[in-house]
Design an enzyme around this catalytic site. Structure first.
Site, PDB file in Angstrom:
ATOM      1  N   GLY A 103       0.832  -1.203   0.000  1.00 17.95           N
ATOM      2  CA  GLY A 103       0.000   0.000   0.000  1.00 17.95           C
ATOM      3  C   GLY A 103       0.861   1.245   0.000  1.00 17.95           C
ATOM      4  N   LEU A 104       0.207   2.385  -0.089  1.00 14.84           N
ATOM      5  CA  LEU A 104       0.911   3.662  -0.113  1.00 14.84           C
ATOM      6  C   LEU A 104       1.644   3.926   1.196  1.00 14.84           C
ATOM      7  CD1 LEU A 104      -1.874   5.859  -1.755  1.00 14.84           C
ATOM      8  CD2 LEU A 104       0.239   5.080  -2.858  1.00 14.84           C
ATOM      9  N   SER A 105       2.598   4.831   1.128  1.00 18.85           N
ATOM     10  CA  SER A 105       3.262   5.282   2.344  1.00 18.85           C
ATOM     11  C   SER A 105       2.221   5.940   3.247  1.00 18.85           C
ATOM     12  CB  SER A 105       4.361   6.290   1.993  1.00 18.85           C
ATOM     13  OG  SER A 105       4.976   6.791   3.162  1.00 18.85           O
ATOM     14  N   GLY A 106       2.206   5.573   4.517  1.00 20.23           N
ATOM     15  CA  GLY A 106       1.252   6.139   5.460  1.00 20.23           C
ATOM     16  C   GLY A 106      -0.077   5.407   5.514  1.00 20.23           C
ATOM     17  N   THR A 111       2.132  -0.692  10.867  1.00 18.34           N
ATOM     18  CA  THR A 111       1.249  -0.793  12.025  1.00 18.34           C
ATOM     19  C   THR A 111       0.533  -2.137  12.036  1.00 18.34           C
ATOM     20  OG1 THR A 111       0.900   1.606  12.057  1.00 18.34           O
ATOM     21  CG2 THR A 111      -0.735   0.240  13.207  1.00 18.34           C
ATOM     22  N   ARG A 150      14.098  -0.609  -7.129  1.00 19.87           N
ATOM     23  CA  ARG A 150      12.900  -1.035  -6.405  1.00 19.87           C
ATOM     24  C   ARG A 150      12.541  -2.479  -6.759  1.00 19.87           C
ATOM     25  NH1 ARG A 150       8.242   3.636  -5.905  1.00 19.87           N
ATOM     26  NH2 ARG A 150       9.106   4.584  -4.019  1.00 19.87           N
ATOM     27  N   SER A 177       5.954  -1.743  -2.217  1.00 21.45           N
ATOM     28  CA  SER A 177       5.944  -2.657  -3.391  1.00 21.45           C
ATOM     29  C   SER A 177       4.919  -2.196  -4.430  1.00 21.45           C
ATOM     30  CB  SER A 177       5.689  -4.097  -2.950  1.00 21.45           C
ATOM     31  OG  SER A 177       4.639  -4.197  -2.016  1.00 21.45           O
ATOM     32  N   GLY A 226      10.150  10.756  -7.827  1.00 24.00           N
ATOM     33  CA  GLY A 226       9.765   9.353  -7.956  1.00 24.00           C
ATOM     34  C   GLY A 226       9.076   8.810  -6.727  1.00 24.00           C
TER      35      GLY A 226
END
Length: 273
Positions: A103-106, A111, A150, A177, A226
């Protein structure tokens, strides 16, 4: 002065007696070797084959090992071990697998990974978390955030996760990813559907509002190039096993997210050997 008596020369044994003694020692040595072979030979792969007195030793024909050339590695040979994944899984009372959180950052990947690991540990299961940032402190410290690096980052993590799963451990990988082909390549490494893809499907505005590392702000001002979700794409899973979404406009709690994944593991038999 009296002279000392000269000892008499002992009579020499006849050739017949010497031959008989040698014969007895030879038969005893054969019996010892035979008993040792029956107990395993005392070395790895001894085979325990018995050799009777008077028989010629056997030399089984050895097949020529099949060497491989993979990537830049040449003349390599895969060595099998008699203890396999099923043996380790029975010992641990669980099935090795990879829970891949993307998933996206944040979006809450780390968590969820920690919350899930905590819940499984509390229930007596062995886990290990492969966190994207943590791995860049060591294993992947030589890689940048360019597309090719990456891809290599994900390939390395996939191979490590595969080893954990083979060891019978529930491996929890937490990485952005962003590219579907890289995640699919990791899935292909694991047999029997042991790759469980968890998609953190939270809107970009929520992730950017959180911005725990301040990276979105840097990306918006052009100080980071990027960055996934801003000037680099994120390709969501098409057929992921689990999707974490908002409910009634609220983000689920860490415990609720962990419970959702935990339920999947229980229903599909991963928490028993």
């Amino acid at each position: 002065m009296a002279s000392l008596p000269v000892p008499r020369t002992l009579p020499r044994a006849s050739p017949t007696v010497v031959g008989a003694a040698r014969g007895r020692r030879g038969r005893a040595a054969v019996r010892v070797r035979t008993a040792t072979a029956a107990l395993g030979g005392g070395c790895c792969g001894g085979g325990g084959m018995e050799q009777r007195h008077g028989e010629a030793p056997h030399s089984p024909v050895k097949e020529k090992p099949v060497m491989s050339n993979i990537g830049k590695s040449t003349n390599i040979l895969w060595h099998n071990c008699p203890i396999g994944q099923s043996d380790r899984q029975k010992l641990l009372g669980q099935k090795g697998c990879v829970v891949w959180i993307t998933g996206l950052s944040g979006s809450g990947k780390s968590t969820l990974a920690c919350a899930l690991s905590h819940e499984l540990h509390y229930r007596g299961h062995i886990t290990y978390v492969l966190d994207g940032d943590n791995l860049r402190h060591g294993l992947n410290r030589d890689l940048s955030f360019k597309a090719e690096d990456r891809a290599e980052n994900i390939r390395r993590v996939g191979e490590v996760a595969k080893l954990f799963a083979d060891a019978g451990i529930i491996c929890i990988a937490s990485l952005i990813s962003p590219y579907r082909r890289d995640r699919d390549a990791c899935r292909a490494l694991l047999p029997d559907s042991n790759f469980i893809e968890v998609f953190m499907d939270l809107p970009l505005k929520i992730c950017e509002a959180r911005d725990p590392k301040g990276l979105y702000k840097l990306a918006r001002t052009g100080k980071i190039k990027g960055f996934t979700g801003i000037d680099d794409p994120y390709e969501p899973p098409v057929n992921g096993e689990i999707v974490i979404t908002m409910k009634d406009g609220e983000c689920p709690s860490p415990k609720a997210m962990a419970k959702q994944v935990l339920s999947y593991l229980e229903e599909n038999g991963y928490l028993q050997a």
